[in-house]
Design an enzyme around this catalytic site. Structure first.
Site, short mmCIF file in Angstrom:
data_model
loop_
_atom_site.label_atom_id
_atom_site.label_comp_id
_atom_site.label_asym_id
_atom_site.label_seq_id
_atom_site.Cartn_x
_atom_site.Cartn_y
_atom_site.Cartn_z
N LYS A 54 -0.38 24.27 14.73
CA LYS A 54 0.30 24.81 15.91
C LYS A 54 1.63 24.08 16.13
O LYS A 54 2.63 24.70 16.48
CB LYS A 54 -0.62 24.69 17.14
CG LYS A 54 -1.78 25.68 17.08
CD LYS A 54 -2.91 25.39 18.06
CE LYS A 54 -4.10 26.32 17.80
NZ LYS A 54 -5.30 25.98 18.56
N GLN A 98 -7.13 21.25 22.83
CA GLN A 98 -7.89 21.74 21.67
C GLN A 98 -9.39 21.64 21.96
O GLN A 98 -9.90 20.60 22.35
CB GLN A 98 -7.52 20.93 20.42
CG GLN A 98 -8.15 21.44 19.14
CD GLN A 98 -7.73 22.87 18.77
OE1 GLN A 98 -6.57 23.22 18.84
NE2 GLN A 98 -8.70 23.68 18.37
N ASP A 121 -2.66 29.04 26.71
CA ASP A 121 -3.81 29.35 25.84
C ASP A 121 -4.85 30.19 26.60
O ASP A 121 -5.86 30.59 26.03
CB ASP A 121 -4.44 28.03 25.36
CG ASP A 121 -5.23 28.19 24.07
OD1 ASP A 121 -4.94 29.13 23.30
OD2 ASP A 121 -6.14 27.37 23.81
#
Ligand code: NAP
Length: 288
Positions: A54, A98, A121
């Protein structure tokens, strides 16, 4: 029948090209470089690899990265504190925590420390509610990528029966909600579902989000269905038995090169939306 491939890699390249142009335009107009903060607790090798991917994609698109790494022994309070600082930092426009976090950490509390306008996200309850109500907001990145792939392949969910196998908060559940918002008739399946192959075989659109390699077999698939394999298991294997499924479906996502690249593309596209909204205050540039 041999299914056509839904080329997520090509669509992601296109989206990332547009993101790079938007990032360059924003930086030249305002002097501000969009910034995505990535946060990891612990050193799970897969998580480290995902975050590195990413960051690399961010850099190529002209989006700066800020990385915060906490030890595997970090507490919920440590992680919430680190994320709260990023939420308050005007130089950071988007935040990615994450998943998964070490077991002693309350992951939900950590996600909720992400300010909603930086939730690129799409993991907070705020974003989840927006998806559920069909309101403007950041989509959960992988389900958002699935919807864009369906649109690019001109698959309209309206009136179709969508079966989603998996109900995790970051993937299965929001995928079903986004399909519902687009007028699909949605059935969720999970580990307690009875007669799963029979239900799967009624799907016009089948989304596999299980985390078990080649779990969905070819004879579970309705001829002519659209098969979305969101799974990613060791050895580049999806949750669908690809060779079998391809003989029955009309359209199918490959693994790799299907849903995976779309997740990063949506993450960075939403980072650009967040940066534009925060830097210019442009109405409509925010989550939507
Ligand atoms: P997860 O949190 O482990 O959830 C898995 C879901 O599958 C759960 O809802 C579970 O049901 C269900 N399930 C497990 N075994 C089942 C069975 N035998 N029959 C029916 N349902 C079953 O996983 P996740 O985070 O959603 O991830 C799912 C997959 O997507 C993984 O392969 C992951 O690597 C992949 N993924 C890919 C991306 C990407 O960018 N491409 C992003 C995220 C995840 P219960 O709720 O009943 O336990």
């Amino acid at each position: 029948m041999t299914a056509d491939l839904m080329d997520g890699a090509a669509l992601a390249r296109e989206i990332l090209g547009q993101v790079a142009k938007r990032a360059a335009d924003l930086t030249s107009a305002t002097g501000v470089t969009p910034c995505l903060a990535t946060v990891i607790a612990g050193e799970d090798p897969a998580s480290v690899t995902y975050v590195r991917m990413k960051q690399n994609r961010s850099r190529k698109a002209g989006i700066a990265s800020r990385h915060v790494g906490l030890p595997a022994t970090a507490t919920t309070q440590d992680l919430v504190g680190a994320i709260s600082e990023l939420s308050a930092d005007p130089a950071v426009h988007g935040i990615l925590l994450q998943h998964p976090v070490p077991p002693q950490i309350d992951e939900r509390a950590a996600f909720e420390a992400i300010a909603p306008h930086k939730d690129v996200d799409g993991v907070t309850m705020h974003s989840f509610a927006a998806m559920a109500f069909g309101d403007p907001g950041f989509a959960s990145a992988t389900p958002g990528g699935i919807m864009r792939l369906l649109d690019a392949c001109e698959v309209s969910p309206s009136g179709r029966h969508a079966v989603v196998i998996g109900r995790s908060p970051i993937l299965g559940k929001p995928a079903g909600m986004l399909l519902l918002a687009r007028d699909a008739t949605v059935t969720y399946c999970h580990s307690r579902t009875r007669d799963l192959p029979v239900i799967a075989a009624t799907a016009d659109i089948l989304v596999a989000a299980v985390g078990r390699p080649e779990f969905v077999r070819g004879d579970w698939i309705k001829p002519g269905a659209v098969v979305i394999d969101a799974g990613y298991n060791p050895g580049n294997v999806g949750d669908v038995a690809f060779a079998e499924a391809r003989e029955v479906a009309a359209l199918i996502t490959p693994v790799p090169g299907g849903v995976g690249p779309m997740t990063i593309a949506v993450l960075l596209d939403q980072t650009m939306d967040a940066a534009a909204a925060q830097v210019t205050g442009t109405p409509g540039a925010g989550p939507g």
